[in-house]
Design an enzyme around this catalytic site. Structure first.
Site, PDB file in Angstrom:
ATOM      1  N   LYS A  66     -19.297  -2.597  39.434  1.00 21.40           N
ATOM      2  CA  LYS A  66     -19.796  -1.366  38.798  1.00 21.40           C
ATOM      3  C   LYS A  66     -21.316  -1.311  38.933  1.00 21.40           C
ATOM      4  CE  LYS A  66     -19.170   0.982  34.280  1.00 21.40           C
ATOM      5  NZ  LYS A  66     -18.467   0.889  32.989  1.00 21.40           N
ATOM      6  N   SER A 141     -15.529   4.717  31.607  1.00 22.64           N
ATOM      7  CA  SER A 141     -16.647   4.977  32.496  1.00 22.64           C
ATOM      8  C   SER A 141     -16.579   4.213  33.826  1.00 22.64           C
ATOM      9  CB  SER A 141     -17.958   4.622  31.792  1.00 22.64           C
ATOM     10  OG  SER A 141     -18.011   3.246  31.508  1.00 22.64           O
ATOM     11  N   SER A 165     -13.596   1.536  28.447  1.00 23.88           N
ATOM     12  CA  SER A 165     -14.000   1.953  29.795  1.00 23.88           C
ATOM     13  C   SER A 165     -13.342   1.247  30.967  1.00 23.88           C
ATOM     14  CB  SER A 165     -15.508   1.825  29.958  1.00 23.88           C
ATOM     15  OG  SER A 165     -16.102   3.012  29.546  1.00 23.88           O
TER      16      SER A 165
HETATM   17  N1  GLN Z   1     -15.305   6.510  26.471  1.00 21.40           N
HETATM   18  C1  GLN Z   1     -16.119   5.725  25.591  1.00 21.40           C
HETATM   19  C2  GLN Z   1     -17.478   6.386  25.446  1.00 21.40           C
HETATM   20  O1  GLN Z   1     -17.613   7.471  25.870  1.00 21.40           O
HETATM   21  C3  GLN Z   1     -16.199   4.326  26.077  1.00 21.40           C
HETATM   22  C4  GLN Z   1     -17.258   4.012  27.065  1.00 21.40           C
HETATM   23  C5  GLN Z   1     -17.249   2.583  27.482  1.00 21.40           C
HETATM   24  O2  GLN Z   1     -16.371   1.803  27.129  1.00 21.40           O
HETATM   25  N2  GLN Z   1     -18.288   2.197  28.219  1.00 21.40           N
HETATM   26  O3  GLN Z   1     -18.400   5.846  24.907  1.00 21.40           O
END
Ligand code: GLN
Length: 485
Positions: A66, A141, A165
């Site tokens: 990532k 994400s 995420s």
């Molecule tokens: N979807 C969650 C957010 O918007 C989780 C993001 C993540 O785990 N990095 O914060």
């Protein structure tokens, strides 16, 4: 065929001399370029990684990382304009360990900007599409990392998981997504989003592969004071063993079919979930329904937002355009920073920083930030208490299949939110937590999640390995594309 293979299978091919690590890298690169225009997994594809044939569990295996992990000399954007030209001068521990083990880095993957968001659409480096259906999101994400494994470009990839995420996109992409216990894997060099919730996590095609990758990555790191002392266990050898207990619970308020009668999609997801639970019971699992105060569960999302936005605001205060990223314009330091941050962040990020600043304001801190911490503790205490009696919690990772780009977010009515947000419990408590595919609905994969006791990563992997055998969906990937490698 390369695309369908797991780390374990590729490693055997390498050992038997059926293929070389150079060949694997070549295949992976071809696939990466082939699928890039359509799916946009990568910010950067690396055409000249030095391939090493190491005798480790992952030596010679291609992978993707990532783009919020620091990689010396390789562009690392966090999919944000504020870092669009940032080339780090140090390595994240995860990257260093993978390099040392001889894994081959094929590319840095697209994310929702700075890992905030869950759609794979908010990054400044473009939208990531779902390999099972291009009209749909892969989720985020860690969107590009998920797509790269779902397409079979790489057999594993690394992501980060602060709320869900990795475990949510894993569900939308038919993948295994594993987030080990908080502190099991060093976060040094992973851009901090919300430090008390941030975890390194990974995508693989099988539970066994997740154990392999965790074996390589785990361990104490003097550069990350939150890391745990290594437990000395080899998960990849233990994962096929019977777990020490097979008593699981699911939460009634989250997956009661009655609540969702008006949605065909959620009903199907839950029907398949309960069918699988029955299968598990036939194979010796005890699975019981427990009830948790609905108000407490409904507090998951606001609690997550309060804590994560507050921590993100503080963590990202260093993104000023002064040390890294494009320099802003202006006559004073304030103007320069203001300009850089105005141009550098998207709306979503700005909204979260505004929220975070508000939550952290002296007059609001007790009511918002500290209250959120209290609710977090109540939730974690409740789950920990249940873990005295049960070996794990099992729930659908999402209430539906991957959303279409055209779906409005209003689809997520209050009732769906619980099914969509419970994965954050794993981050609140630092519990080891894994998503595995367990079926298809409307030709799209669905995933279930198993979360277990803190530090018992091996038990969670063993439980998931047993359940994986019963799903009939082990090792799936999207066969899309007319390419033979
Ligand atoms: N979807 C969650 C957010 O918007 C989780 C993001 C993540 O785990 N990095 O914060």
């Amino acid at each position: 065929m390369y695309r369908e293979k797991t780390i374990k299978e590729l490693k055997e091919d390498l050992k038997e001399g059926k293929i070389t690590a150079d060949d694997l890298y070549g295949k992976s690169l071809r696939l990466a370029h082939y699928f890039q225009d359509d799916y946009n997994s990568f910010v950067t594809i690396l055409d000249d990684t030095k391939v090493k044939e190491r005798e480790t569990l992952i030596g010679g295996i291609p992978y993707a990382l990532k783009d919020n992990f620091s990689t010396t000399g390789i562009l690392t954007t966090g999919s944000s304009n504020i870092l669009k030209d940032y080339v780090p001068v140090y390595d994240a521990t995860v990257y260093k360990k993978l390099k040392r083990a001889g894994a081959t880095l094929v590319g840095k993957t697209v994310l929702d900007e700075l890992a905030m968001g869950g759609t794979g659409t908010t990054g400044a480096t473009g939208i990531v599409k779902n390999p099972w259906d291009k009209e749909r999101m892969i989720g985020g994400s860690s969107a590009g990392s998920a797509a790269a494994v779902a397409l079979g470009i790489v057999p594993f990839s690394i992501g980060s998981d602060t709320g869900d995420s990795v475990r949510k996109p894993a569900a939308f992409g038919g993948l295994v997504g594993f987030k080990p216990t908080y502190g099991r894997i060093s976060r040094y060099g992973m851009f901090a989003f919300a430090s008390s919730l941030d975890h390194v996590a990974m995508f693989t095609k099988t539970v066994e592969d997740a154990a392999i990758v965790t074996d390589i990555l785990k361990g104490q790191d003097p550069l990350d004071m939150t890391t745990l002392k290594d437990d000395g266990k080899k998960y990849s050898e233990l994962v096929t063993e019977e777990p020490k207990g097979k008593k699981l619970f699911y939460i009634k308020e989250i997956c009661d079919k009655e609540l969702y009668k008006d949605s065909k999609e959620v009903t199907e997801v839950l029907t398949k979930f309960h069918e699988l639970l029955d299968k598990c019971r036939q194979e010796g699992f005890t699975i019981e329904e427990v009830s948790i105060d609905k108000d407490l569960l409904n507090a998951i999302y606001p609690t997550y937002m309060c804590i994560s936005c507050a921590e993100a605001t503080s963590n990202n205060a260093n993104l000023t355009g002064i040390q890294f990223g494009p320099r802003g314009e202006g006559d004073s330091i304030e103007e320069i920073i203001f300009d850089a941050r105005t141009k550098g962040f998207s709306e979503l990020i700005k909204r979260r920083f505004v929220l975070g600043s508000f939550i952290l304001q002296k007059e609001n801190q007790d009511k918002l930030f500290l209250n959120a911490q209290r609710v977090r503790r109540l939730l974690v205490e409740k789950i920990t208490e249940l873990f005295k009696e049960y070996d794990g919690m099992i729930l659908p990772a999402s209430g539906g299949i991957a959303p279409k780009f055209t779906d409005s977010s209003e689809k997520l009515s209050d009732r769906y939110l619980l099914l969509e947000n419970h994965l954050a419990i794993g981050n609140f408590g630092g519990f080891p937590s894994i998503t595995i595919p367990y079926g298809m609905v409307e030709d799209m994969p669905i995933g279930l999640n198993i979360t277990g006791r803190i530090k018992e990563d091996d038990e969670v992997l063993k439980l998931a390995y047993q359940v994986e055998k019963l799903t009939g969906y082990k090792g799936i990937y999207s066969k899309v594309g007319d390419i033979d490698v």
